[in-house]
Structure formats: C-alpha cells, structure tokens
Design a protein around this motif. Structure first.
Motif, PDB file in Angstrom:
ATOM      1  N   TRP A 169       0.825  -1.206   0.000  1.00 33.67           N
ATOM      2  CA  TRP A 169       0.000   0.000   0.000  1.00 33.67           C
ATOM      3  C   TRP A 169       0.860   1.257   0.000  1.00 33.67           C
ATOM      4  CZ3 TRP A 169      -4.554   0.668  -1.628  1.00 33.67           C
ATOM      5  CH2 TRP A 169      -5.571  -0.261  -1.437  1.00 33.67           C
ATOM      6  N   ILE A 170       1.908   1.259   0.800  1.00 37.72           N
ATOM      7  CA  ILE A 170       2.803   2.428   0.830  1.00 37.72           C
ATOM      8  C   ILE A 170       3.448   2.636  -0.538  1.00 37.72           C
ATOM      9  CG2 ILE A 170       4.911   3.354   1.854  1.00 37.72           C
ATOM     10  CD1 ILE A 170       4.151   1.942   4.444  1.00 37.72           C
ATOM     11  N   SER A 171       3.921   1.555  -1.153  1.00 36.41           N
ATOM     12  CA  SER A 171       4.572   1.662  -2.466  1.00 36.41           C
ATOM     13  C   SER A 171       3.600   2.159  -3.522  1.00 36.41           C
ATOM     14  CB  SER A 171       5.144   0.301  -2.862  1.00 36.41           C
ATOM     15  OG  SER A 171       6.068  -0.164  -1.914  1.00 36.41           O
ATOM     16  N   VAL A 172       2.376   1.632  -3.507  1.00 36.19           N
ATOM     17  CA  VAL A 172       1.383   2.067  -4.496  1.00 36.19           C
ATOM     18  C   VAL A 172       1.035   3.534  -4.291  1.00 36.19           C
ATOM     19  CG1 VAL A 172      -1.006   1.763  -5.230  1.00 36.19           C
ATOM     20  CG2 VAL A 172       0.441  -0.228  -4.866  1.00 36.19           C
ATOM     21  N   THR A 173       0.894   3.942  -3.043  1.00 40.19           N
ATOM     22  CA  THR A 173       0.578   5.348  -2.772  1.00 40.19           C
ATOM     23  C   THR A 173       1.696   6.265  -3.262  1.00 40.19           C
ATOM     24  OG1 THR A 173      -0.691   4.669  -0.834  1.00 40.19           O
ATOM     25  CG2 THR A 173      -0.054   6.985  -0.982  1.00 40.19           C
ATOM     26  N   VAL A 174       2.945   5.895  -2.947  1.00 40.21           N
ATOM     27  CA  VAL A 174       4.085   6.706  -3.390  1.00 40.21           C
ATOM     28  C   VAL A 174       4.154   6.754  -4.919  1.00 40.21           C
ATOM     29  CG1 VAL A 174       6.607   6.839  -3.393  1.00 40.21           C
ATOM     30  CG2 VAL A 174       5.396   6.326  -1.274  1.00 40.21           C
ATOM     31  N   ALA A 175       3.959   5.590  -5.558  1.00 38.67           N
ATOM     32  CA  ALA A 175       4.023   5.558  -7.020  1.00 38.67           C
ATOM     33  C   ALA A 175       2.895   6.369  -7.647  1.00 38.67           C
ATOM     34  CB  ALA A 175       3.962   4.101  -7.499  1.00 38.67           C
ATOM     35  N   PHE A 176       1.703   6.318  -7.056  1.00 43.80           N
ATOM     36  CA  PHE A 176       0.585   7.086  -7.612  1.00 43.80           C
ATOM     37  C   PHE A 176       0.823   8.587  -7.453  1.00 43.80           C
ATOM     38  CE2 PHE A 176      -3.774   8.780  -7.590  1.00 43.80           C
ATOM     39  CZ  PHE A 176      -4.227   8.243  -8.790  1.00 43.80           C
ATOM     40  N   VAL A 177       1.340   8.995  -6.295  1.00 41.05           N
ATOM     41  CA  VAL A 177       1.662  10.410  -6.094  1.00 41.05           C
ATOM     42  C   VAL A 177       2.758  10.842  -7.066  1.00 41.05           C
ATOM     43  CG1 VAL A 177       2.600  12.072  -4.454  1.00 41.05           C
ATOM     44  CG2 VAL A 177       0.903  10.402  -3.699  1.00 41.05           C
ATOM     45  N   ALA A 178       3.766   9.980  -7.282  1.00 42.85           N
ATOM     46  CA  ALA A 178       4.828  10.295  -8.240  1.00 42.85           C
ATOM     47  C   ALA A 178       4.275  10.419  -9.652  1.00 42.85           C
ATOM     48  CB  ALA A 178       5.914   9.225  -8.181  1.00 42.85           C
ATOM     49  N   LEU A 179       3.321   9.567 -10.001  1.00 42.16           N
ATOM     50  CA  LEU A 179       2.712   9.640 -11.332  1.00 42.16           C
ATOM     51  C   LEU A 179       1.981  10.963 -11.527  1.00 42.16           C
ATOM     52  CD1 LEU A 179       1.894   8.277 -14.019  1.00 42.16           C
ATOM     53  CD2 LEU A 179      -0.042   7.270 -12.803  1.00 42.16           C
ATOM     54  N   LEU A 180       1.227  11.363 -10.536  1.00 43.44           N
ATOM     55  CA  LEU A 180       0.501  12.630 -10.648  1.00 43.44           C
ATOM     56  C   LEU A 180       1.440  13.827 -10.596  1.00 43.44           C
ATOM     57  CD1 LEU A 180      -2.611  11.927  -8.393  1.00 43.44           C
ATOM     58  CD2 LEU A 180      -2.390  11.671 -10.872  1.00 43.44           C
ATOM     59  N   SER A 181       2.635  13.638  -9.993  1.00 43.05           N
ATOM     60  CA  SER A 181       3.591  14.744  -9.881  1.00 43.05           C
ATOM     61  C   SER A 181       4.487  14.871 -11.096  1.00 43.05           C
ATOM     62  CB  SER A 181       4.449  14.557  -8.623  1.00 43.05           C
ATOM     63  OG  SER A 181       3.642  14.501  -7.468  1.00 43.05           O
ATOM     64  N   GLY A 182       4.420  13.942 -12.023  1.00 40.26           N
ATOM     65  CA  GLY A 182       5.242  14.012 -13.225  1.00 40.26           C
ATOM     66  C   GLY A 182       6.425  13.073 -13.239  1.00 40.26           C
ATOM     67  N   TYR A 183       6.653  12.331 -12.153  1.00 40.58           N
ATOM     68  CA  TYR A 183       7.750  11.347 -12.128  1.00 40.58           C
ATOM     69  C   TYR A 183       7.237  10.027 -12.690  1.00 40.58           C
ATOM     70  CZ  TYR A 183      10.134  14.700  -9.113  1.00 40.58           C
ATOM     71  OH  TYR A 183      10.739  15.817  -8.601  1.00 40.58           O
ATOM     72  N   ILE A 184       7.003  10.028 -13.985  1.00 34.80           N
ATOM     73  CA  ILE A 184       6.355   8.876 -14.617  1.00 34.80           C
ATOM     74  C   ILE A 184       7.292   7.666 -14.647  1.00 34.80           C
ATOM     75  CG2 ILE A 184       5.358   8.042 -16.774  1.00 34.80           C
ATOM     76  CD1 ILE A 184       4.314  10.830 -17.266  1.00 34.80           C
ATOM     77  N   ALA A 185       8.562   7.883 -14.942  1.00 35.40           N
ATOM     78  CA  ALA A 185       9.507   6.765 -15.007  1.00 35.40           C
ATOM     79  C   ALA A 185       9.636   6.084 -13.642  1.00 35.40           C
ATOM     80  CB  ALA A 185      10.870   7.256 -15.485  1.00 35.40           C
ATOM     81  N   PHE A 186       9.697   6.891 -12.589  1.00 37.06           N
ATOM     82  CA  PHE A 186       9.784   6.319 -11.245  1.00 37.06           C
ATOM     83  C   PHE A 186       8.510   5.539 -10.900  1.00 37.06           C
ATOM     84  CE2 PHE A 186       8.887   6.726  -6.685  1.00 37.06           C
ATOM     85  CZ  PHE A 186       9.988   6.065  -6.162  1.00 37.06           C
ATOM     86  N   SER A 187       7.372   6.101 -11.229  1.00 37.40           N
ATOM     87  CA  SER A 187       6.104   5.422 -10.952  1.00 37.40           C
ATOM     88  C   SER A 187       6.004   4.106 -11.713  1.00 37.40           C
ATOM     89  CB  SER A 187       4.938   6.333 -11.324  1.00 37.40           C
ATOM     90  OG  SER A 187       3.714   5.678 -11.139  1.00 37.40           O
ATOM     91  N   LEU A 188       6.401   4.129 -12.981  1.00 37.75           N
ATOM     92  CA  LEU A 188       6.367   2.901 -13.775  1.00 37.75           C
ATOM     93  C   LEU A 188       7.346   1.872 -13.230  1.00 37.75           C
ATOM     94  CD1 LEU A 188       5.355   1.351 -16.249  1.00 37.75           C
ATOM     95  CD2 LEU A 188       7.135   2.478 -17.593  1.00 37.75           C
ATOM     96  N   PHE A 189       8.510   2.333 -12.788  1.00 39.63           N
ATOM     97  CA  PHE A 189       9.501   1.401 -12.229  1.00 39.63           C
ATOM     98  C   PHE A 189       8.960   0.710 -10.976  1.00 39.63           C
ATOM     99  CE2 PHE A 189      12.918   0.820  -9.088  1.00 39.63           C
ATOM    100  CZ  PHE A 189      13.653  -0.160  -9.732  1.00 39.63           C
ATOM    101  N   VAL A 190       8.353   1.461 -10.079  1.00 43.46           N
ATOM    102  CA  VAL A 190       7.798   0.874  -8.855  1.00 43.46           C
ATOM    103  C   VAL A 190       6.705  -0.129  -9.197  1.00 43.46           C
ATOM    104  CG1 VAL A 190       6.535   1.374  -6.729  1.00 43.46           C
ATOM    105  CG2 VAL A 190       8.404   2.858  -7.442  1.00 43.46           C
ATOM    106  N   ALA A 191       5.827   0.244 -10.126  1.00 42.00           N
ATOM    107  CA  ALA A 191       4.745  -0.664 -10.509  1.00 42.00           C
ATOM    108  C   ALA A 191       5.290  -1.935 -11.155  1.00 42.00           C
ATOM    109  CB  ALA A 191       3.789   0.053 -11.462  1.00 42.00           C
TER     110      ALA A 191
END
Length: 794
Positions: A405-427
């Motif tokens: 849950w923590i990882s998904v939350t961080v990745a979703f916030v990163a996706l909305l913030s523009g850190y798409i590569a980081f969000s995709l990497f976590v997912a």
C-alpha cells in the motif's frame, strides 16, 4: 535408388557441417602469448568504445564482451599455472647449480632455456593480471554509468498528467507520430507486395489454423491428459498436486508462444510478414508468452473449482475472488510489452512514449490496488471466521500488504507529480516481484514434494536404502528434508538475483547494493567509512540476515527436527544453539558490510570483556550455565524437578533462564546458574517411572499374610499401578504390639503418584474396615510415675 540418394544427401550434409570443424583442427592452437595479445586488443577496443556515448543496448553488449574477457582470462590463468608448474618441476629435476665443479654444457644450455621460458611465462602471467585489473575497471565504469543513467531516468520529471501542458505536448506531437506510423505501415506493406507472388497464402492459413489448434483444443487436451496421467501413475497426492500445477504452467506458457511462432512462420513463408514488422511481431510473441505465464501461474496456485488440487491454503470463495487478478495481470503485461515495442519500432516521439508509460503505470497501479482491496476484504472475512485456515494467520501478510500500500501510494503520487519513469519502475517491480514470487513458491512446493516423497522411509527408494544398505528410516527422511531445504535455498537465491535483472541491474544483488552505497561516500573514522549509504546498506543486510536466520530456524524446528527422532529437549537444545549462531552470523555479516572486519570485531569483544567481567557477570554466568544445560542436558524439557521447595515440569530452557510450570499453573523462572551451582532433584532423569509408597500398622494378632494379600490385591485393582516392576509389601518393624507394613508400587510417571496413592489408601481403608482389621500407627503410651519421699528430699 531413393535410399542411396538419401544416404548421399546425409553424408554431404554431415561433411558440410563437420567440414569447418575439421578445417579448424588443422590450425595450430593459440599460444598464451597470442591469447594475451588478443585480450589486450579487445580491452583497448572496449576502452575506445566507452569514450563515446552509448545507449543501454550497446552498453549491455560491451558488458558482455568484458565478461567474455574474464572467461578467457580464467582459462589463460589455468593454462599458465599448468605450464609454470611443469617448468618448475623440470628445473627442480635439474637441481641447484653446483658451486664446486663446472656444469656440463648441455645442462647449462637446458637450464638457460628453462629459465628463459619461465621468465616469459611469468611476464605473460603479469600481463594477464594487469589485463584482469583493466577489465575490472572497465566493468566498474560501466556499472557506474548504468547506475547514473538509471538514477537520472528515475529522477526525471515532466509535466504532470493533470496539467493541460502534458496533453498539449501529446496533441502537438500527434501529426508527426501519425506520419511515422503511416510510413512504418507503408514500408512494411511495400515489402509484402514485393515478396508476395499473388498466390493464395496457404502457409499463412495453415499457421493460423495451427495457432488456433494450439490455443484451444491442444491446450485443454494437454491439461486433461496430464491430469489423467498423474492420477493414474504419480505416487502420492502431494506429488500429483504439485506436478499438475507445474504442468499447467508449462502448458499455459508454451501454447500461446508456440501458437504465435506457428502463425509468424506461416506469415513469413507466405511473404506476409516483412522484416519491417518482425520486431513488433516478436514482441507480440513475447507478450503472449509472458501473459500466458502470469495467467497460468495464478490458475496453478488458485485452482478455481478444484480445491483438492489447490496449492495455496485458500477456500473456494477466496480463490474465485483472486482468480481475476492474474488474468488482468496477463492482459496488462502483454499490453505493456506491445506498447514498448510499438514505440521502439515506429520511432514515436518522447511525448508519446511518456503517454504510454503513464498509461501502463496507471493500469499496473490500478491492478495492484484492486488486488490489495480483495486481499483486505478476504482478511476481514477470515478474521471473523475462527475455523478459517487462511493467510491471515501469517503475520508477514500484514507487513507485505502494508508495504505494498505504501509503495502504491508513493508511485501514484509520483505519477501525478510528473515522475512517470519512477512510478512505472515501482509498478513494474511490484508486478515482477509478484510473478517471480508465485513462480518461486510453486517451484519450492514442487521441489519439497518431490524430495521428501522420493527420499522417504515409505517410498520404494527409501525401502531399498533401509534394506540393502542398512540405513535407518529416520536418516532417509532427514536426507530428504535437508535436500529439499538446500534446493529451496538455491531457488530463493536465484529468485533474488532475478528480481532486479529485468530493470537494468546487470550485476544483480551486487549492483543493487552498489546503488545503495552510491548515495554518499561519507566520512572515514579509524579506517571505517561511515556514510548514509553504508549505514542503510548495513541495515538492509542486517534485516536480510535476521529474516534468513528466522526462516532457517523456523524450517529447522517445523520441518527437519521433527523427522530426526530426537526428544523435545534435544530439539529445543539444537534449535536454540542454531538460532543464536544464526543471529550472530547475521550481526557479523552486517558489520562486515559496514567495513568492520573480523579483527576489529575481536578487538571490540576484547574491550568489552572487561565490562562483561564486572558489570555483566551475572548475565554471563547465566548464559554460560544455559549453554552447559543445553550441552550436558542434566535437565530436559518435560522433566519433573524440584528446586528448593518448588516442584514442577520444565517447560522451556532458554540461554539465560529456565521456565518451570508449577502445579498451580503458575510459571517459575529460575536463572540457569541456580540449576548448575545448587542441588536440583530431577525425578525423571534416570527413569520416567513414579513410585507409590503406603505405610501403616496392624495389631500383632492379625495374620501378616492376610494383610499382605489385601495390599497386593489393592495394588492390582488400581489401573495406574504398573505390573512391571511388580508391587511388593514388606514388614518394616514390630514394636509395641503392632506390625509395621511398607508397600511399594510404580506408576508410569511421577505426576501420577499422588492420585494413585490416594486411590490405594481409600481402597485399603474400606477393605480393612470390611475385614475388621484395625490399622494405624504405633500407639503412644504415657505413664505417670510417683517418686519416693527420699528421692523428693534428696
């Protein structure tokens, strides 16, 4: 005639295939000097190639070339060591040069030639060592470059998908992307028209038919055939269940891949799949294979509708809810692979690539969130059902879901913030870890089932070992358990090394720790580098070591020790010692990762020994006493002991103290030094039997044989009294007109003595009353004596 033609064709084909190898045999084998020259040329070429900017694919190729250099150097070192040993042996055979007489010219010449050869080999050896250092430096440089590029990619930020500018960029790049797609399709169609002769594409139709046959009837037929074969021929339910799960994964992965290969081959033979489209079709084949792997893994573990074949400890309702997750995962992963290949082959704009990555990350996170919601609902249902045997009983499930849950939350916030590569990497890491974890879990279960079933005292192989070699049955069981444990450890290590591999970590775990260590060089204190990255690395190593120690001790206590045939105390002693050794190794491993070697640890322990000798003397004494108790075992778990005035059963022996359960169900905690330095009564050390003693007296007029018979009959009537050793009755004394009797009998445990003695006494009282026999103790008589007057005056 046909046979001759076929024979001649086969001979020609064999000569054509073997001809180059025969020709290669005529060439002389390269000498060590030639090999080191080729290695140096390769290293120079690699060094020159690294002077220019290379992409990730070319860098991986350069890395592979460096690894091949290492392999060549390894063979060269073996060859050089062998040749140097031969030259040294020949020089040793010549002996040392004489000092008093002149050596023969032939010997001098041979000694000089051997010396020259030895010097040449030594020079080549040193050049090889230098080349090895250069190769390590090049590999380190590539790792640092890949780490920097990886970090730069993850930290890259673009406009947020919530911002209009993000979509405006995609709209602006749309015309050019559409034009590139048209050119891609047009180029492929041009190649199709150039190769197609206008005939009906029978190979393509046959390939399509073969693909459909593989996907539908062949797949279901193979599953049914494998299940029927396992039911009829496989030994044991566990082996059948795990083998069928593996068979489902194999069939589910290979059938879509083979179907795409058959379709692609038919299209190529018909000229309908040009080279321009081959890369995209190959990606489609990979997507179908990986999607089939994900879906078949979920089906093999959950087995909806077949609870007797299910490997996971889940009910039908849970399996039905979770089965949608692997199917959606298969679709999303296949779509992600196809989108990546489409962008690469068409050459779409960076804006389109970012859009597809954002879409892929969003779908992955949506799927992971859906899975976590399903698991949360299942855990809630399991918590309300006391009889449910589900994963909610495992403490680690809550930790894993919380981390997810923590990882998904961080990745979703990163996706909305523009850190798409980081969000995709976590997912992608979560998705790949899930697939890899399921595959490893399945492989571990199958390995355990096969190893423990094959090497069992009840198996045909186990009976052969017992009868033919005289091996104990428990030894065969232990070998199966140990073999299963070793194989599962190997699977776990392989899974950990594969966890980061798909995401650009060519060095596996070492590169992962290298990335963590690259967070900061830190400061150096007393020769030890202290940095945030080093502390974080040591903390991760400590956590990993403690987790490995816990898993090992749990496997030891639950799987291996129960098949050893040891008693509870022996298993407890071995488990405790192993646990503390494993914890010590985990701490030493963590300190070593921090740069603190064994000599520094020994120095630290020496400095602490003074404090231990004074301030921690009692704790050290109890610790050493605990080790003595575990080693000598004067007291075991389950023994009935008496310490001072307290008597109870030994419940647990720890390194510092021992727990004793008293008759009133309270627990007495005794320091181990008390059990070593003071007197302790162990009633079950030599024998587990308990004794019942009955003492009474009868008048002298009563016949002793009659009394003895009544007592023996009473002993025989009591069910707790053992027949062997036999009960006995003795005449203890005759005094004051009474006969003193002393009777002894034995029970299975000292804990049963009290109740058995009470029953015997109650029966004796009734029997003696019915027989009219008076029983009691020796009567006491007091007489009053009057002294004479003379004695009074005197």
């Amino acid at each position: 005639m046909l046979v001759r033609v076929l024979s001649a064709s086969l001979i020609f084909l064999a000569l054509a295939l073997l001809g180059p190898s025969f020709a290669a045999d005529d060439k002389p084998a390269p000498t060590p000097a030639d090999i080191i020259k080729s290695i140096e040329r390769e290293l120079n070429a690699l060094d020159t190639a690294l002077n220019q900017k290379v992409d990730s694919a070319k860098q991986q190729g350069l890395r592979d070339r460096v690894l091949r250099v290492f392999d060549t150097l390894g063979g060269l070192f073996v060859t050089l060591n062998g040749q140097i040993e031969q030259v040294d042996a020949r020089l040793e055979g010549l002996g040392p040069p004489p000092t008093d007489v002149e050596e023969a010219p032939e010997i001098l010449k041979q000694r000089a030639a051997l010396g020259t050869e030895r010097a040449g080999l030594d020079a080549i050896f040193k050049r090889a060592k230098l080349a090895e250092v250069r190769a390590k430096q090049l590999l380190t440089e590539m790792d640092r470059t890949s780490v920097a590029e990886f970090s730069e990619k993850l930290s890259a930020r673009i406009a947020s998908p919530l911002a209009p500018f993000f979509w405006q960029q995609i709209i602006d790049a749309y015309p050019r992307d559409l034009r590139r797609l048209e050119l891609y399709v047009e180029a492929g169609w041009t190649q199709v028209m150039a190769k197609w002769d206008g005939a009906f594409p029978w190979p393509a139709v046959l390939g399509l038919v073969a693909a459909l046959v593989l996907l539908i009837p062949f797949r279901y037929g193979a599953l049914r055939l494998g299940r029927r074969f396992l039911i009829e021929g496989a030994p044991g339910h566990r082996v059948r269940r795990s083998a069928y799960a593996v068979w489902r994964v194999v069939v589910g992965t290979l059938t879509p891949m083979l179907a795409m290969i058959a379709l692609g081959q038919g299209l190529r033979w018909s000229g309908l799949l040009p080279d321009q489209w081959s890369g995209l079709f190959d990606a489609l084949t990979t997507a179908m294979a990986f999607g089939g792997l994900a879906a078949s893994l979920g089906g093999a573990l959950l087995m909806p509708g077949a609870p007797s074949w299910r490997l996971a400890a889940l009910g039908d309702a849970a399996a039905d809810r979770l089965i949608l997750v692997p199917r959606l995962l298969a679709v999303f992963t296949a779509l992600g692979i196809i989108l990546v290949a489409f962008n690469r082959e068409v050459g779409t704009s960076p804006q389109a690539v970012m859009a597809t990555e954002a879409l892929t990350a969003f779908l992955y996170l949506l799927l992971i969130g859906f899975c976590l919601i399903v698991i949360a609902r299942l855990r809630t249902a399991w918590a309300g059902n006391e009889d449910a045997q589900a994963a909610s009983t495992n403490a680690w499930l809550g930790t894993v879901t919380l981390f997810a849950w923590i990882s998904v939350t961080v990745a979703f916030v990163a996706l909305l913030s523009g850190y798409i590569a980081f969000s995709l990497f976590v997912a992608q890491v979560i998705t790949w870890a899930t697939v890899l974890g399921c595959a490893t879990y399945l492989a571990m279960i199958a390995t355990d089932d096969v190893a423990t079933s094959l090497f069992s005292r009840e198996s045909p192989l186990g009976r052969t070992f017992v009868r033919a070699l005289g091996i104990r049955g428990s030894a065969v069981d232990q070998f199966g358990v140990i073999l299963s444990g070793l194989l599962r450890v190997a699977l776990a290590v392989m899974a950990i090394s594969m966890l980061i591999t798909p995401f650009g970590a060519g060095g596996g775990i070492g590169t992962l720790f290298g990335r963590i260590g690259a967070l900061g060089d830190g400061v150096e204190i007393a020769g030890i580098s202290i940095s945030f990255g080093g502390i974080l690395r040591a903390a991760l190593v400590l956590v990993a070591g403690l987790a490995a120690a816990r898993l090992f001790t749990r496997w030891l206590e639950r799987t291996y020790l129960p098949v050893t045939g040891w008693d509870d105390s022996g298993r407890n002693s071995f488990g405790l010692i192993t646990r503390y050794v494993a914890l010590s190794l985990a701490v030493i491993w963590a300190l070593a990762s921090l740069g603190i070697g064994a000599e520094r640890i020994a120095l630290l322990l020496s400095a602490l020994s003074v404090g231990i000798g004074f301030g921690l003397q009692a704790i050290t004494q109890n610790f050493v006493s605990g080790l003595i108790l575990l080693a000598e075992r004067p007291i075991k778990i389950g023994d009935l002991i008496r310490v001072g005035t307290d008597e109870g059963d030994v419940k647990r022996i720890n390194v510092r103290s021992t727990e004793i359960v008293l008759p009133d169900h309270s627990t007495l905690i005794v320091p181990n030094s008390e059990l070593i330095t003071k007197t302790v009564l162990n009633k079950t050390l030599a024998s587990p039997l308990g004794r019942v003693q009955v003492r009474f007296s009868v008048p002298l007029e009563v016949g002793p044989d009659r009394v003895r018979a009544i007592v023996l009959e009473t002993f025989a009537a009591e069910t707790a009294i053992l027949e062997n050793p036999k009960p006995v009755v003795f005449i203890d004394d005759i005094a004051d007109g009474r006969i003193m009797f002393n009777g002894f009998a034995h029970v299975a445990s000292p804990r049963a003595s009290y109740g058995a003695r009470s029953n015997v006494l109650m029966t004796l009282l009734q029997r003696f009353k019915d027989e009219g026999i008076e029983i009691g103790t020796t009567p006491q008589r007091m007489e009053l004596v009057t002294l004479p007057e003379a004695d009074k005056s005197g």
